[in-house]
Motif scaffolding. Structure first.
Motif, PDB file in Angstrom:
ATOM      1  N   ALA A 178     -11.664 -17.612 -12.486  1.00  0.00           N
ATOM      2  CA  ALA A 178     -12.533 -16.424 -12.484  1.00  0.00           C
ATOM      3  C   ALA A 178     -12.832 -15.977 -11.055  1.00  0.00           C
ATOM      4  N   LEU A 179     -13.058 -16.937 -10.181  1.00  0.00           N
ATOM      5  CA  LEU A 179     -13.372 -16.612  -8.781  1.00  0.00           C
ATOM      6  C   LEU A 179     -12.173 -15.949  -8.095  1.00  0.00           C
ATOM      7  N   ALA A 180     -10.984 -16.467  -8.373  1.00  0.00           N
ATOM      8  CA  ALA A 180      -9.765 -15.875  -7.786  1.00  0.00           C
ATOM      9  C   ALA A 180      -9.579 -14.449  -8.299  1.00  0.00           C
ATOM     10  N   ALA A 181      -9.826 -14.238  -9.586  1.00  0.00           N
ATOM     11  CA  ALA A 181      -9.685 -12.893 -10.160  1.00  0.00           C
ATOM     12  C   ALA A 181     -10.738 -11.952  -9.572  1.00  0.00           C
ATOM     13  N   ALA A 182     -11.931 -12.466  -9.343  1.00  0.00           N
ATOM     14  CA  ALA A 182     -13.003 -11.647  -8.745  1.00  0.00           C
ATOM     15  C   ALA A 182     -12.608 -11.228  -7.339  1.00  0.00           C
ATOM     16  N   ARG A 183     -12.030 -12.152  -6.596  1.00  0.00           N
ATOM     17  CA  ARG A 183     -11.643 -11.836  -5.219  1.00  0.00           C
ATOM     18  C   ARG A 183     -10.551 -10.774  -5.175  1.00  0.00           C
ATOM     19  N   LEU A 184      -9.618 -10.901  -6.101  1.00  0.00           N
ATOM     20  CA  LEU A 184      -8.516  -9.929  -6.180  1.00  0.00           C
ATOM     21  C   LEU A 184      -9.039  -8.548  -6.579  1.00  0.00           C
ATOM     22  N   ALA A 185      -9.981  -8.520  -7.519  1.00  0.00           N
ATOM     23  CA  ALA A 185     -10.481  -7.242  -8.048  1.00  0.00           C
ATOM     24  C   ALA A 185     -11.416  -6.539  -7.068  1.00  0.00           C
ATOM     25  N   ALA A 186     -12.170  -7.312  -6.300  1.00  0.00           N
ATOM     26  CA  ALA A 186     -13.151  -6.726  -5.374  1.00  0.00           C
ATOM     27  C   ALA A 186     -13.192  -7.578  -4.113  1.00  0.00           C
TER      28      ALA A 186
END
Ligand code: G3P
Ligand code: MG
Length: 264
Positions: free
Chosen positions: A156-164
């Motif tokens: 989830a953290l990796a996806a958050a970083r990619l998205a924003a």
């Protein structure tokens, strides 16, 4: 390299699940109580509905904190909107609703509260939850300092970083892994969050040397909070915001661990 910055001074106390023990968890009532007690910051948990919208909920199921039943990820927005999220805590809170992330963001901004948004994905929804929550956080706090975003889920953290990419992130563990510095670098994370009972002095010394603030959950005893601060813990998450006052004392500036340790 992280371009993320925490645009606010880290306080020593975060109200856990919005208002700690004084209100239904993850509720707007909790945010109001935290603000009235002078807290500078709150932590809350965010999970997706069946419609893919972010709501403030901790558990994957509705039974413990609401008058509903079943899995959050199977519940539509319409269904979540109708639930009572107060009556299980106390009849005095009957009628309290499950807040959307948008409602919580508006309340935080209105009450002057900083936030730690904990992404709480249902099993199997880690990537989607991380991306959706991060994008919404970025939009909802546009024009003001964004919250610190954390998750036990590194997916989830990796996806958050990619998205924003500009959002300030925090690594959150029960027990901090030995390779925490590598992981923080990977996420461009600014702070390190862990269980108070499992924090160890060697890790605290290493974090201090790197300028990384360590935040511990969940600390409800004022003496334990003092002992943790004395050992170098920067801040605690507490349910007892009536017993562990913030006093608006700041723990200090956050150092960008991932970009060579510049203090800001
Ligand atoms: O984010 C700190 C703390 O809230 C983690 O535990 O289970 O209360 O979300 P939990
Ligand atoms: Mg939490």
């Amino acid at each position: 390299m992280s371009e993320a910055r925490l645009g606010w001074r880290l306080p020593r106390v975060f109200a856990h699940r919005c208002g700690g023990a004084l209100a239904p968890e993850n509720s707007l009532a909790g945010l109001r109580i935290a603000a009235r007690l002078g807290l500078a910051a709150v932590e809350f948990d965010v999970m997706l509905s069946a419609d893919g919208s972010p709501w403030l909920l901790h558990d994957e199921t509705l039974e413990r904190t609401t008058d509903g039943a079943g899995r959050v990820c199977d519940a539509s927005d319409e269904r979540l909107r109708r639930l009572d999220a107060g009556v299980r805590r106390h009849p005095a809170f009957a009628g309290e609703r499950v807040p959307t992330l948008a409602a919580a963001a508006a309340a935080c901004r209105q009450l002057g509260l900083h936030a730690n948004v904990e992404i709480k994905p249902a099993a199997g929804c880690e990537e989607l939850t991380g991306a959706v929550v991060a994008r919404q956080v970025q939009a909802l706090w546009a024009g003001s300092a964004p919250p610190l975003v954390s998750s036990f889920s590194e997916v989830a953290l990796a996806a958050a970083r990619l998205a924003a990419p500009g959002l300030p992130l925090a690594c959150l563990y029960e027990r901090v892994p030995a390779d925490w510095r590598v992981r923080m670098h990977q996420f461009g994370a600014l702070t390190l969050h862990c269980a108070a009972a499992l924090v160890d002095d060697r890790m605290l010394a290493e974090a201090r040397a790197c300028g990384v603030p360590v935040l511990c959950y969940t600390v409800n005893d004022p003496l334990l909070a003092s002992a943790l601060f004395a050992r170098g813990v920067a801040a605690v998450f507490t349910d007892r915001i009536d017993r562990i006052p913030d006093g608006n004392a700041a723990a200090g500036h956050v150092t960008d661990h991932s970009s060579g340790g510049n203090t800001r």
